[in-house]
Design an enzyme around this catalytic site. Structure first.
Site, PDB file in Angstrom:
ATOM      1  N   TRP A 101      50.964  42.922 -24.343  1.00  0.00           N
ATOM      2  CA  TRP A 101      50.877  42.207 -25.627  1.00  0.00           C
ATOM      3  C   TRP A 101      50.091  43.016 -26.646  1.00  0.00           C
ATOM      4  O   TRP A 101      50.455  43.071 -27.818  1.00  0.00           O
ATOM      5  CB  TRP A 101      50.280  40.819 -25.426  1.00  0.00           C
ATOM      6  CG  TRP A 101      51.149  39.945 -24.567  1.00  0.00           C
ATOM      7  CD1 TRP A 101      50.806  39.364 -23.384  1.00  0.00           C
ATOM      8  CD2 TRP A 101      52.512  39.571 -24.806  1.00  0.00           C
ATOM      9  NE1 TRP A 101      51.865  38.653 -22.880  1.00  0.00           N
ATOM     10  CE2 TRP A 101      52.925  38.761 -23.731  1.00  0.00           C
ATOM     11  CE3 TRP A 101      53.430  39.845 -25.830  1.00  0.00           C
ATOM     12  CZ2 TRP A 101      54.212  38.226 -23.642  1.00  0.00           C
ATOM     13  CZ3 TRP A 101      54.701  39.300 -25.743  1.00  0.00           C
ATOM     14  CH2 TRP A 101      55.082  38.504 -24.664  1.00  0.00           C
ATOM     15  N   ASP A 171      43.834  38.221 -30.148  1.00  0.00           N
ATOM     16  CA  ASP A 171      44.906  37.379 -29.603  1.00  0.00           C
ATOM     17  C   ASP A 171      44.309  36.650 -28.404  1.00  0.00           C
ATOM     18  O   ASP A 171      43.982  37.250 -27.391  1.00  0.00           O
ATOM     19  CB  ASP A 171      46.067  38.284 -29.176  1.00  0.00           C
ATOM     20  CG  ASP A 171      47.203  37.524 -28.477  1.00  0.00           C
ATOM     21  OD1 ASP A 171      47.069  36.307 -28.253  1.00  0.00           O
ATOM     22  OD2 ASP A 171      48.216  38.173 -28.161  1.00  0.00           O
ATOM     23  N   LYS A 195      50.754  28.469 -24.069  1.00  0.00           N
ATOM     24  CA  LYS A 195      50.064  28.867 -22.849  1.00  0.00           C
ATOM     25  C   LYS A 195      49.094  27.760 -22.422  1.00  0.00           C
ATOM     26  O   LYS A 195      49.219  27.194 -21.363  1.00  0.00           O
ATOM     27  CB  LYS A 195      49.309  30.184 -23.065  1.00  0.00           C
ATOM     28  CG  LYS A 195      50.187  31.328 -23.575  1.00  0.00           C
ATOM     29  CD  LYS A 195      51.254  31.761 -22.589  1.00  0.00           C
ATOM     30  CE  LYS A 195      52.376  32.570 -23.209  1.00  0.00           C
ATOM     31  NZ  LYS A 195      52.037  33.884 -23.691  1.00  0.00           N
TER      32      LYS A 195
END
Ligand SMILES: *Cc1c(COP(=O)(O)O)cnc(C)c1O
Length: 361
Positions: A101, A171, A195
């Site tokens: 990511w 993030d 998530k």
């Protein structure tokens, strides 16, 4: 009705109380005679939903007054572009590469300026967090970017990097609301909801006010302009109304659990049960350097692909689902987000122990 223990990395398990409340309010949301899905985003009922969600989030995270809270779309991945477009005002930014990511965010930023990878753990397939105490941060760097919990590899920063005074952007998708964080240490925190917080389709961004006064890249799409979104109270266009409503119910559930301090204790206890088992097992091994372990995503292997497959198949049949590791890591991964009860982790560990006894040569 039969519910499984869902160890998916995302979209992921949600609190049953929240699902039940959403079901109860489906046909007639609090006397409006309609579902939240059918409601105008300009209605007073929806305004109250989004205002309450923001107020509850501010309370949970103790978000300082000089930060805006935005409910956005486009997934975490859209922020990979929006961040350099909005904030790479010097034409330069620094990225710490701790997994896919972070790498995707870095790759995207390279389209808009000089994005430097100032540290990386790619050399050992991202199984650790690099030493970030003295990084070669550029003097004119616009910001330092991290992915604070690495969903795929199961690592997490337990200490923030030394950014040498530069603004930190994180993030937090797979750790958002799993523990208290000091918001004032960040220029921006963001997280995809699917998530740990809610359904897919919502991204929550927390941005310090002065960041919104920067001169954005003139080609910034209006939907990606954080100031436009902030000035409109996240209602520049139709927001992901239903998703925001579910996030709001999760915030209220978190408050009933005792807030983020209580969640941190609970999450650490859950993770300990699984890690203690892995550390003692002769068959199952964690893949991550101990001091960098995530309390949310726990990858593990047996060292034998056929045995991994057998384990996943038998676990699935026993009601422990979505334990297959990410395709780039292989093996298994148990995501044990806020809504995964301790009982789910204990029963998983019990199942792993029995599997080990049956299959250890
Ligand atoms: C899942 C995930 C993403 C990607 O999220 P999308 O909403 O699918 O774009 C980004 N960062 C982290 C840390 C993630 O876990």
């Amino acid at each position: 009705m039969s519910r499984v223990y869902n160890f998916s990395a995302g979209p992921a398990v949600l609190p049953e109380e929240v699902l039940e409340q959403a079901a109860a309010e489906m046909m007639d949301y609090r006397g409006t005679g309609m579902s939240v899905m059918e409601m105008s985003h300009r209605s007073s009922a929806f305004q109250e939903i989004i205002d309450t969600a923001e107020a509850d989030l501010r309370e949970l995270m103790r978000i300082p007054e000089n930060y805006k809270v935005l409910f956005l779309q486009g997934g975490a991945s859209a922020q990979f572009s929006a961040i350099p477009l909005n904030f790479m005002t010097t034409g330069k930014a620094d990225y710490i590469i701790t997994g896919q990511w972070a790498k995707k965010a870095w790759t995207e930023a390279q389209k808009y300026g000089e994005a430097n990878a100032v540290a990386s753990s790619a050399d050992e397939t991202f199984t650790y967090i690099p030493d970030c105490s003295d990084l070669p941060i550029s003097e004119d760097s616009s910001y330092v970017y991290i992915c604070q919990n690495n969903t795929i590899y199961g690592t997490a920063y337990h200490e923030l990097p030394n950014t040498k005074g530069k603004d930190l952007i994180a993030d937090q998708s797979s750790m958002f609301l799993s523990q208290p964080v000091d918001v004032s240490k960040y220029a921006m925190i963001y997280a995809g909801a699917q998530k740990n917080v809610g359904p897919a389709g919502v991204v929550i961004a927390i941005i310090r006010d002065d960041m919104l006064e920067k001169e954005v890249n003139p080609l910034t799409p209006v939907m990606m302009n954080y100031k436009t979104q902030a000035d409109a109270g996240s209602l520049y266009n139709t927001p992901p109304c239903y998703g925001i409503y579910i996030c709001g119910l999760v915030f209220q559930w978190l408050k009933r659990q005792g807030g983020l301090n209580a969640m941190e204790i609970y999450n650490e206890e859950k993770a300990k049960v699984l890690y203690d088992f892995l550390d003692a097992s002769e068959m199952f091994k964690g893949t991550v350097r101990k001091e960098d372990r995530s309390i949310m995503n726990v990858p593990f292997v047996t060292g034998d692909d056929d045995l991994n497959k057998k384990f996943i198949a038998e676990a699935t049949a026993a009601g422990f689902v979505n334990l297959k590791g990410h395709r780039t890591v292989g093996g298994m991964r148990a995501s044990i987000y806020n809504a995964m009860p301790m009982k789910g982790v204990e029963e998983l560990v019990g199942f792993m122990g029995e599997f080990e006894k049956r299959n250890l040569k």
